[in-house]
Design a protein around this motif. Structure first.
Motif, PDB file in Angstrom:
ATOM      1  N   ASP A 242       0.832  -1.200   0.000  1.00 43.62           N
ATOM      2  CA  ASP A 242       0.000   0.000   0.000  1.00 43.62           C
ATOM      3  C   ASP A 242       0.868   1.250   0.000  1.00 43.62           C
ATOM      4  O   ASP A 242       1.968   1.249   0.556  1.00 43.62           O
ATOM      5  CB  ASP A 242      -0.867   0.044   1.261  1.00 43.62           C
ATOM      6  CG  ASP A 242      -2.028  -0.920   1.188  1.00 43.62           C
ATOM      7  OD1 ASP A 242      -2.769  -0.858   0.203  1.00 43.62           O
ATOM      8  OD2 ASP A 242      -2.188  -1.732   2.115  1.00 43.62           O
ATOM      9  N   GLY A 243       0.339   2.323  -0.578  1.00 46.41           N
ATOM     10  CA  GLY A 243       0.992   3.626  -0.457  1.00 46.41           C
ATOM     11  C   GLY A 243       1.518   4.154  -1.765  1.00 46.41           C
ATOM     12  O   GLY A 243       2.657   3.869  -2.152  1.00 46.41           O
ATOM     13  N   GLN A 244       0.700   4.943  -2.463  1.00 43.13           N
ATOM     14  CA  GLN A 244       1.081   5.422  -3.786  1.00 43.13           C
ATOM     15  C   GLN A 244       2.270   6.371  -3.779  1.00 43.13           C
ATOM     16  O   GLN A 244       3.060   6.405  -4.719  1.00 43.13           O
ATOM     17  CB  GLN A 244      -0.121   6.091  -4.475  1.00 43.13           C
ATOM     18  CG  GLN A 244      -0.812   7.194  -3.684  1.00 43.13           C
ATOM     19  CD  GLN A 244      -1.991   6.703  -2.871  1.00 43.13           C
ATOM     20  OE1 GLN A 244      -1.934   5.632  -2.281  1.00 43.13           O
ATOM     21  NE2 GLN A 244      -3.056   7.485  -2.834  1.00 43.13           N
ATOM     22  N   GLY A 245       2.446   7.137  -2.698  1.00 46.61           N
ATOM     23  CA  GLY A 245       3.556   8.076  -2.643  1.00 46.61           C
ATOM     24  C   GLY A 245       4.914   7.398  -2.710  1.00 46.61           C
ATOM     25  O   GLY A 245       5.851   7.910  -3.343  1.00 46.61           O
ATOM     26  N   SER A 246       5.030   6.237  -2.066  1.00 47.27           N
ATOM     27  CA  SER A 246       6.310   5.519  -2.058  1.00 47.27           C
ATOM     28  C   SER A 246       6.717   5.100  -3.465  1.00 47.27           C
ATOM     29  O   SER A 246       7.896   5.203  -3.846  1.00 47.27           O
ATOM     30  CB  SER A 246       6.218   4.287  -1.156  1.00 47.27           C
ATOM     31  OG  SER A 246       5.968   4.658   0.179  1.00 47.27           O
ATOM     32  N   PHE A 247       5.747   4.636  -4.263  1.00 43.84           N
ATOM     33  CA  PHE A 247       6.064   4.185  -5.616  1.00 43.84           C
ATOM     34  C   PHE A 247       6.505   5.349  -6.502  1.00 43.84           C
ATOM     35  O   PHE A 247       7.424   5.200  -7.314  1.00 43.84           O
ATOM     36  CB  PHE A 247       4.854   3.465  -6.210  1.00 43.84           C
ATOM     37  CG  PHE A 247       4.639   2.103  -5.622  1.00 43.84           C
ATOM     38  CD1 PHE A 247       5.203   0.976  -6.204  1.00 43.84           C
ATOM     39  CD2 PHE A 247       3.897   1.936  -4.463  1.00 43.84           C
ATOM     40  CE1 PHE A 247       5.022  -0.276  -5.658  1.00 43.84           C
ATOM     41  CE2 PHE A 247       3.706   0.688  -3.902  1.00 43.84           C
ATOM     42  CZ  PHE A 247       4.271  -0.423  -4.498  1.00 43.84           C
TER      43      PHE A 247
ATOM     44  N   PRO B 125      -1.530   8.304   3.129  1.00 43.34           N
ATOM     45  CA  PRO B 125      -2.417   8.636   2.003  1.00 43.34           C
ATOM     46  C   PRO B 125      -3.680   9.373   2.451  1.00 43.34           C
ATOM     47  O   PRO B 125      -4.191  10.228   1.719  1.00 43.34           O
ATOM     48  CB  PRO B 125      -2.760   7.256   1.412  1.00 43.34           C
ATOM     49  CG  PRO B 125      -1.600   6.407   1.763  1.00 43.34           C
ATOM     50  CD  PRO B 125      -1.166   6.880   3.121  1.00 43.34           C
ATOM     51  N   PHE B 126      -4.185   9.061   3.643  1.00 44.07           N
ATOM     52  CA  PHE B 126      -5.344   9.766   4.186  1.00 44.07           C
ATOM     53  C   PHE B 126      -5.028  11.248   4.365  1.00 44.07           C
ATOM     54  O   PHE B 126      -5.732  12.129   3.870  1.00 44.07           O
ATOM     55  CB  PHE B 126      -5.734   9.136   5.528  1.00 44.07           C
ATOM     56  CG  PHE B 126      -6.709   9.946   6.336  1.00 44.07           C
ATOM     57  CD1 PHE B 126      -8.002  10.156   5.898  1.00 44.07           C
ATOM     58  CD2 PHE B 126      -6.325  10.491   7.564  1.00 44.07           C
ATOM     59  CE1 PHE B 126      -8.908  10.906   6.648  1.00 44.07           C
ATOM     60  CE2 PHE B 126      -7.220  11.228   8.323  1.00 44.07           C
ATOM     61  CZ  PHE B 126      -8.510  11.445   7.866  1.00 44.07           C
TER      62      PHE B 126
END
Length: 357
Positions: A104-109, A196-197
């Protein structure tokens, strides 16, 4: 197949512990028995000299037998919570020990893509399985693919303390003085889904607007706990009456018969996207692509959704429905991965500077 788990103790466990309390995944034997037969083992398929190493934070007991049975490939799972996986990948930038990361976690990608450690322009056999929602989540670089999105937080309230009529209906309601000192949330610097929230509000309202919104929450006595299971405990003990809680934890409480009710804020819920990506330095590119393509199989998605409370997510694959009792009445808001990555350090530092629990 080898499987590794990172075990933390003491303060390290508190600060890096994961956000999911779900322990309802299917056993390896059950999953193997139900493995989809969508991928045939071909005589001329890529030969392996070692297992494909996958870093992940959920679905390990389920996905290993499913993939190995369907593909004939061996995988080695390295399982940890989101914060642990992120930390390990950061530490291994110059010498990665992984082939695929799936968390999970779009910012990391987006950050890893910018750092140049992800394989780009990935072409998958099953990318045509993506629905409109799934297609919207694929970056132009095609460096990572979505396998699901869930609410990073919904509103949960204790029904022994608050009536349905008096319960908050929107995120802004949480700043109301009648809820002073009874609202809680997870720490975005510790709990992977909490970032992400928070990132959505800073994107939607701007950096200054995001700080203003959360300052109002803190001034109203909102408490911050390290991770979502801590928030669950506070709701059960009476320390909290209301919480912004990751939806899998919320539905787990509901399934356990706890006195809570779930509110999907009418304006929508910020979401965390689970993505899969391939290391640029992998020597098993075709096997890695086969793994991610397998995650986009309709049958695989349905197995994941039926695997327990982690199955509460919106699928990016056509004709895959969410659990029947997931009464999602509002849209999911996806914080842009690039913006989330760009502002991550500043947002987390700002939260750390606040005088909250």
């Amino acid at each position: 197949m080898k499987k590794h788990y990172w075990l933390l103790s003491g303060l390290a466990a508190l600060m890096l512990a994961g956000c999911s309390s779900d322990e309802e995944s299917k056993t390896a034997e059950e999953a193997s028995a139900e493995a989809p037969e969508s991928t045939e083992v071909m005589e001329d398929q890529t030969k392996q000299t070692e297992p494909l190493v996958v870093y992940l934070n959920d679905f390990d007991e389920l996905i290993e037998p499913l993939f190995e049975e369907a593909s004939g490939y061996d995988i080695e799972l390295v399982s940890g919570n989101g914060a642990e996986v992120q930390s390990r990948i950061e530490a291994e930038k110059s010498n990665p020990n992984w082939d695929v990361v799936w968390i999970d976690g779009q910012g990391s990608f987006a950050r890893w893509e910018e750092d140049g450690i992800l394989l780009e322009d990935i072409s998958l056999e099953n990318e045509t399985n993506l629905n409109e929602f799934g297609e919207s989540l694929v970056p132009t670089s095609k460096a990572y693919y979505p396998t699901g999105a869930h609410a990073a937080s919904v509103i949960v309230y204790n029904t022994n303390e608050i009536s349905a009529e008096d319960a908050p209906k929107t995120w802004e309601d949480l700043t109301n003085s009648k809820y002073k000192g009874v609202v809680g949330m997870a720490d975005p610097a510790v709990a992977a889904p909490a970032y992400p929230f928070v990132a959505w509000f800073f994107e939607d309202l701007g950096m200054d607007g995001g700080k203003e919104f959360f300052t109002k929450l803190f001034d109203n006595g909102t408490k911050v706990y390290p991770k979502n299971p801590n928030v669950v405990e506070a709701l059960l003990s009476g320390d909290l009456k209301i919480a912004a809680l990751q939806e899998s934890n919320a539905y787990k409480m509901k399934q356990d018969g706890e006195p809570i009710e779930i509110v999907w804020p009418k304006e929508g819920a910020p979401a965390s996207v689970r993505y899969a990506a391939i290391s640029k330095k992998t020597d098993q590119e075709e096997v890695a692509k086969a793994f991610i393509s397998f995650l986009l199989e309709k049958e695989t998605q349905e197995e994941m959704i039926s695997a327990g409370t982690e199955g509460y997510f919106t699928s990016p694959v056509k004709e895959v429905a969410s659990p029947d009792n997931r009464h999602q009445e509002a849209p999911l808001f996806i914080a842009d991965p690039a913006n989330a990555a760009k502002n991550e350090a500043e947002i987390k530092e700002w939260f750390a500077d606040q005088s909250v629990q």
